[in-house]
Design a protein around this motif. Sequence first.
Motif, PDB file in Angstrom:
ATOM      1  N   GLY A   1       0.798  -1.456  -0.127  1.00 27.26           N
ATOM      2  CA  GLY A   1      -0.002   0.216  -0.128  1.00 27.26           C
ATOM      3  C   GLY A   1       0.202   1.074  -0.229  1.00 27.26           C
ATOM      4  N   HIS A   2       1.298   1.130  -0.781  1.00 25.77           N
ATOM      5  CA  HIS A   2       2.739   2.414  -0.679  1.00 25.77           C
ATOM      6  C   HIS A   2       3.306   3.195  -1.947  1.00 25.77           C
ATOM      7  CE1 HIS A   2       4.263   1.584   2.794  1.00 25.77           C
ATOM      8  NE2 HIS A   2       5.149   0.195   3.169  1.00 25.77           N
ATOM      9  N   PHE A   3       1.557   4.092  -1.680  1.00 28.98           N
ATOM     10  CA  PHE A   3       1.126   4.209  -3.114  1.00 28.98           C
ATOM     11  C   PHE A   3       1.816   5.384  -4.185  1.00 28.98           C
ATOM     12  CE2 PHE A   3      -0.966   8.464  -5.406  1.00 28.98           C
ATOM     13  CZ  PHE A   3      -1.640   7.867  -6.508  1.00 28.98           C
ATOM     14  N   GLU A   4       2.825   6.632  -3.482  1.00 31.22           N
ATOM     15  CA  GLU A   4       3.626   7.386  -3.795  1.00 31.22           C
ATOM     16  C   GLU A   4       5.058   6.690  -4.703  1.00 31.22           C
ATOM     17  OE1 GLU A   4       7.155  11.090  -2.629  1.00 31.22           O
ATOM     18  OE2 GLU A   4       5.746  10.155  -0.816  1.00 31.22           O
ATOM     19  N   ILE A   5       5.718   5.246  -3.722  1.00 28.22           N
ATOM     20  CA  ILE A   5       7.070   4.375  -4.464  1.00 28.22           C
ATOM     21  C   ILE A   5       5.892   3.507  -5.586  1.00 28.22           C
ATOM     22  CG2 ILE A   5       7.584   2.128  -3.948  1.00 28.22           C
ATOM     23  CD1 ILE A   5       8.278   3.168  -1.327  1.00 28.22           C
TER      24      ILE A   5
ATOM     25  N   PRO B   1       0.589  -7.072  -9.417  1.00 27.29           N
ATOM     26  CA  PRO B   1       0.255  -6.003  -8.626  1.00 27.29           C
ATOM     27  C   PRO B   1      -1.685  -5.918  -8.784  1.00 27.29           C
ATOM     28  CG  PRO B   1       2.088  -5.435 -10.303  1.00 27.29           C
ATOM     29  CD  PRO B   1       1.771  -6.671 -10.589  1.00 27.29           C
ATOM     30  N   LEU B   2      -1.722  -6.300  -9.456  1.00 27.88           N
ATOM     31  CA  LEU B   2      -3.424  -5.603  -9.472  1.00 27.88           C
ATOM     32  C   LEU B   2      -4.070  -7.083  -8.472  1.00 27.88           C
ATOM     33  CD1 LEU B   2      -5.253  -3.435 -10.275  1.00 27.88           C
ATOM     34  CD2 LEU B   2      -5.860  -5.031 -12.456  1.00 27.88           C
ATOM     35  N   HIS B   3      -4.310  -7.916  -8.760  1.00 29.29           N
ATOM     36  CA  HIS B   3      -4.794  -8.528  -8.488  1.00 29.29           C
ATOM     37  C   HIS B   3      -4.219  -8.273  -6.248  1.00 29.29           C
ATOM     38  CE1 HIS B   3      -4.197 -11.571 -11.698  1.00 29.29           C
ATOM     39  NE2 HIS B   3      -5.710 -12.018 -11.498  1.00 29.29           N
ATOM     40  N   GLN B   4      -2.900  -8.293  -6.042  1.00 27.23           N
ATOM     41  CA  GLN B   4      -2.886  -7.961  -4.388  1.00 27.23           C
ATOM     42  C   GLN B   4      -3.411  -6.748  -3.653  1.00 27.23           C
ATOM     43  OE1 GLN B   4      -1.281 -11.220  -4.417  1.00 27.23           O
ATOM     44  NE2 GLN B   4      -0.432  -9.988  -3.010  1.00 27.23           N
ATOM     45  N   ALA B   5      -3.198  -5.596  -5.093  1.00 26.22           N
ATOM     46  CA  ALA B   5      -3.652  -4.640  -4.499  1.00 26.22           C
ATOM     47  C   ALA B   5      -5.082  -4.334  -4.663  1.00 26.22           C
ATOM     48  CB  ALA B   5      -2.880  -3.481  -5.359  1.00 26.22           C
ATOM     49  N   ALA B   6      -6.109  -5.371  -5.106  1.00 29.63           N
ATOM     50  CA  ALA B   6      -7.260  -5.686  -5.122  1.00 29.63           C
ATOM     51  C   ALA B   6      -7.481  -6.246  -4.365  1.00 29.63           C
ATOM     52  CB  ALA B   6      -8.103  -6.043  -6.487  1.00 29.63           C
ATOM     53  N   TRP B   7      -7.573  -7.121  -4.105  1.00 27.44           N
ATOM     54  CA  TRP B   7      -7.498  -8.008  -2.557  1.00 27.44           C
ATOM     55  C   TRP B   7      -6.615  -7.387  -1.176  1.00 27.44           C
ATOM     56  CZ3 TRP B   7      -3.606 -10.577   0.694  1.00 27.44           C
ATOM     57  CH2 TRP B   7      -4.435 -11.324   1.224  1.00 27.44           C
TER      58      TRP B   7
END
Length: 365
Positions: free
Chosen positions: A278-282, A307-313
């Motif tokens: 969850g580090h948006f800036e990076i 990465p999209l799977h992980q961020a969505a979950w």
Amino acid sequence: MPVKRLPPNPSLDHLKHQAKDLLKAHSGRDPGAAQRLREFHPRFLNTADADIFTAALKLSDAQLAIARERGFLSWSRLKSHIEMPEPSDQINLPRHERIKDSVFRRAVDLLDAGDVAGLCDHLKLHPGLARQRVVFEGVNYFRNPTLFEFIAGNPIRHETMPPNIVDVAQTILDAGVEQVALDETLMLVATGARPRECRLQVPLIDFLCRQGADPSSALQAAVLHEELEAATALIACGGRITLPVAAGLGLIDDFNRLFPSASSEQRHLALTMAADLGHFEIVKLLLDMGEDPDRYNPVGGHSHTTPLHQAAWRGHDNIVRLLVEHGARIDTKDLLWTGTPAGWARHGGRKEIEAYLLAQEAKKN
């Protein structure tokens, strides 16, 4: 990538068909096939998709990958497990209950009981036991451990760990432990839920590092598994902060310092860890610097997903939108459960993210 567990009554014919399907997917230049071969066929470790697709692939290659994907070293071992199973082949049993060697099993029982005196006597009676290994198949880690690695309680065998586990570890260490086992044990401790829950994770990390375990060898895995207290302890013991570690911990200054000299592999993993944690800036920095948001994550970093799977979950709405805006595909399926990012959002209870991804899919169609 976690292994695909065999069902209770596995069919060898079905697995043969899976191998043929993998061959067809390779011929069709399916990125998922390349990812599976990269992870599970030793010839393709660290090989780019394009080179995997141009390589000749035989049925025996596909069968080897299928066997390793199921946690077996070879097709013949998988075949033997299905056709002539032994009691120790019961994959759902805790690891200690699958040990065939009665001498080794006794040592593990003494370890789990925290019986330092009994374990010391047992090790004296059986010289070389501390360096002996046992083999477990059908699993994705802890496949060939020494006795020392059992002190980590990872994978979990019992509800608790003996409070004197550091003394137990010292007893085995006195009998002789190789460096590779020391480092592997540190990684298991640093990524284990049970040692953390028993408040033994940090004491064991401190002990192992004092005994010569390399704190850098476990740091990346600790961050990837979000064992942040363990990561802090490893850094205090001298663990080196790399680009993926900085990305996973959100250390923007370290990230900016390390990025120019980082390898493409490190940048790939950094995107995985920043998106997952969850580090948006990076994530934005990596995408702006040209990192591809559409690849499967690298081996050792949730490689069955993107990465999209992980961020969505995880529920990182801003990162999900950022990845989609930078071209991440919303229809890519993970390699274990064949779920799309929207499906992972649904599984994680992220209804708003699921609705957004489904709307993007409908718009695209």
